[in-house]
Motif scaffolding. Structure first.
Motif, PDB file in Angstrom:
ATOM      1  N   CYS A 101       0.889  -1.162   0.000  1.00 21.44           N
ATOM      2  CA  CYS A 101       0.000   0.000   0.000  1.00 21.44           C
ATOM      3  C   CYS A 101       0.929   1.214   0.000  1.00 21.44           C
ATOM      4  O   CYS A 101       1.961   1.199   0.694  1.00 21.44           O
ATOM      5  CB  CYS A 101      -0.887  -0.010   1.238  1.00 21.44           C
ATOM      6  N   SER A 102       0.588   2.253  -0.760  1.00 21.32           N
ATOM      7  CA  SER A 102       1.616   3.256  -1.068  1.00 21.32           C
ATOM      8  C   SER A 102       2.032   4.110   0.122  1.00 21.32           C
ATOM      9  O   SER A 102       3.063   4.759   0.084  1.00 21.32           O
ATOM     10  CB  SER A 102       1.134   4.144  -2.217  1.00 21.32           C
ATOM     11  N   TYR A 103       1.240   4.112   1.205  1.00 23.34           N
ATOM     12  CA  TYR A 103       1.583   4.901   2.387  1.00 23.34           C
ATOM     13  C   TYR A 103       2.359   4.090   3.418  1.00 23.34           C
ATOM     14  O   TYR A 103       2.847   4.630   4.405  1.00 23.34           O
ATOM     15  CB  TYR A 103       0.282   5.395   3.070  1.00 23.34           C
ATOM     16  N   CYS A 104       2.455   2.776   3.213  1.00 23.66           N
ATOM     17  CA  CYS A 104       2.792   1.891   4.333  1.00 23.66           C
ATOM     18  C   CYS A 104       4.236   1.411   4.308  1.00 23.66           C
ATOM     19  O   CYS A 104       4.748   0.955   3.279  1.00 23.66           O
ATOM     20  CB  CYS A 104       1.860   0.690   4.321  1.00 23.66           C
ATOM     21  N   ILE A 105       4.862   1.456   5.457  1.00 21.87           N
ATOM     22  CA  ILE A 105       6.272   1.091   5.555  1.00 21.87           C
ATOM     23  C   ILE A 105       6.462  -0.390   5.908  1.00 21.87           C
ATOM     24  O   ILE A 105       7.563  -0.926   5.799  1.00 21.87           O
ATOM     25  CB  ILE A 105       6.965   2.016   6.590  1.00 21.87           C
ATOM     26  N   VAL A 106       5.357  -1.036   6.300  1.00 18.31           N
ATOM     27  CA  VAL A 106       5.461  -2.417   6.793  1.00 18.31           C
ATOM     28  C   VAL A 106       6.178  -3.375   5.826  1.00 18.31           C
ATOM     29  O   VAL A 106       7.054  -4.130   6.234  1.00 18.31           O
ATOM     30  CB  VAL A 106       4.067  -2.959   7.210  1.00 18.31           C
TER      31      VAL A 106
END
Ligand code: 5AD
Ligand code: SF4
Length: 481
Positions: A202-207
């Motif tokens: 997902c483009s916001y996610c650092i996971v």
């Protein structure tokens, strides 16, 4: 476990294979703890401070298991001989909290120079974080990441041996180390990892960057672990993964998450099954059927929405539209009418307009969540969204966030009272924090209920009559089965 450690010869070279290698280092470290404790005339204490999600909470139980094998006595807070922060980096404020608390720890270390400070978890997988700690927080003793938490004993030994900061961060891993000691926080319930990592980006996610590629544990290992937990008094398990709906796809003999649930459901003695988290794009009809048919799978589904605007969902790389999400929520509610739906929502994703935000409000009003975690978008270095140009001004985000929160709470107060004046099964979890003579438990759908009772009820499933709804929780009375 003690027999296993007794049989290890620590004068020999360390074994190559895991987990035996770690048991070897646990025994080595044990010598240090025993000597120090003799010198000080008291036990050595270890405190793990956990930030972030349920995965981290479960990792911390494993870390504490190792520390207790080494001879440390577990404690809370930061007044301890070994202090470990298991960090989160999903939003920037999680990082800031760690830096803030590290500053205070430095003062404590000055009055107890033997204190060992260790950092691990998601935040440590970021290069710039480790560089900053090396430079500005030189009193930290050990730094490790998410892929090698099983290595704590070896890293501690290394630190004791050479008295220099030990840093060991892996970029990724293929392997999953099984059979390490764990120390559960609750006797009667436990998280169980079924997979690690995430491939969704997902483009916001650092996971996906800090937890690596998706890896599933074998169903046999999972079922064995749950059987052992049940034999040890556990009645509720929470199956953990970043996206449980894609469980099993990469196994040598692929199986679906729904099939895994079916098998877990058959374990005698296990009473309740929960799971977290489901990505809407992968939620299968098969899963809905298993939930519907199973008597153990709890009537609760956490189904992160993130945004109600199809345009923003596309920019987020979520791979579903508003309409698809609504259709899915409808289908689930039709099939399982007593289901409780919860969600995660991000406000202020780059490019979010007033109209986009109203779409989110619209979904919230239509789905009527039991509860929702609402987050202000946080820019994470290295993610695609961080370089999107039209970041939303802070004041606009704040105003939207407050409106969303008020709406979520208004609906939640209406929805979560729906079981009023019914009798429900409740797992008693703890003594009530506030009122003596009361206990706190959870319904299958995760709602909290307080009622009169004593410590002897903790860990058992009882029937409770829900007398009064207080919005987010109930007041009840113990009833006949
Ligand atoms: N900013 C704000 N919230 C985020 N989440 C993940 N990444 C970010 C971010 N960069 C939220 C999502 C996810 C939850 C665990 O955290 O809503 O579901
Ligand atoms: Fe992050 Fe998306 Fe993976 Fe969840 S599914 S961990 S939000 S990338």
């Amino acid at each position: 476990m003690n027999d296993l450690l007794d049989s290890i010869d620590i004068t020999a070279a360390p074994p190559e294979n895991e987990p035996m290698r770690q048991y070897y280092f646990m025994k080595k470290c044990r010598g240090y703890v025993e000597a120090e404790s003799k010198r000080l005339g008291r036990p050595l204490y270890a405190a793990i401070n956990t930030f972030g999600c349920q995965m981290n909470a479960r990792d911390s139980e494993k870390l504490l298991g190792t520390l207790e094998q080494i001879g440390f006595v577990g404690t809370e807070g930061e007044d301890a001989d070994f202090v470990l922060y298991n960090t989160c980096t999903v939003r920037e404020n999680a990082n800031q909290r760690v830096y803030g608390r590290l500053g205070q720890l430095n003062n404590k270390k000055k009055s107890n120079p033997h204190m060992i400070i260790a950092l691990c978890g998601c935040m440590m997988q970021e290069e710039q974080v480790v560089a900053k700690i090396r430079k500005s927080y030189r009193f930290v003793d050990i730094i490790f990441g998410t892929h090698n938490i099983f290595k704590l004993a070896e890293l501690l030994w290394e630190r004791l041996d050479r008295e220099k900061m030990v840093v060991d961060i892996w970029e990724g891993t293929e392997s999953i180390v099984e059979d390490l000691p764990t120390e559960r926080k609750y006797a009667f319930k436990s998280g169980v990892n079924i997979m690690f990592g995430c491939n969704n980006f997902c483009s916001y996610c650092i996971v996906p960057y800090v937890r690596g590629r998706e890896r599933s544990r074998s169903p046999e290992d999972i079922l064995d672990e749950i059987r052992t937990l049940v034999a040890d008094g556990v009645v509720e398990v929470m199956l953990l993964g970043q996206n449980v709906n894609s469980y099993g796809k990469t196994l040598e003999h692929p199986i679906s998450f729904a099939e895994l649930l079916r098998r877990v459901n058959e374990i005698p003695g296990l009473e309740r099954i929960r799971f977290m988290t489901s990505h809407p794009k992968d939620l299968s009809d098969e899963l809905i059927q298993v939930m519907k048919e199973s008597d153990k799978v709890c009537r609760h589904l956490h189904l992160p929405l993130q945004s109600g605007s199809s345009r923003i969902l596309s920019a987020m790389n979520r791979r579903y539209t508003k309409e698809q999400y609504l259709a899915l929520a409808d289908k689930i509610k039709t099939e399982i009418p007593d289901i409780s739906l919860t969600t995660d929502i991000i406000v202020g994703f780059p490019g979010e307009t007033d109209d986009d935000f109203e779409e989110t409000m619209d979904v919230v009003r239509r789905v009527r969540y039991d509860s929702a975690f609402t987050f202000i978008y946080s820019k994470r270095t290295g993610t695609p969204a961080a370089s999107m140009i039209d970041q939303v001004p802070e004041a606009v985000v704040k105003e939207r966030f407050d409106r969303l929160l008020a709406e979520v709470q208004r609906i939640s107060a209406e929805v979560s009272g729906r079981d009023i004046h019914t009798r429900q099964k409740v797992l008693v979890e703890e003594l009530d924090d506030h009122v003596e003579g009361m206990v706190t438990g959870r319904l299958g759908n995760n709602t909290v209920v307080h009622f009169r009772g004593g410590a002897e009820l903790i860990g058992s499933i009882v029937t409770v009559y829900l007398e009064e709804s207080k919005g987010f929780y109930y007041m009840g009375t113990l009833a006949e089965d």
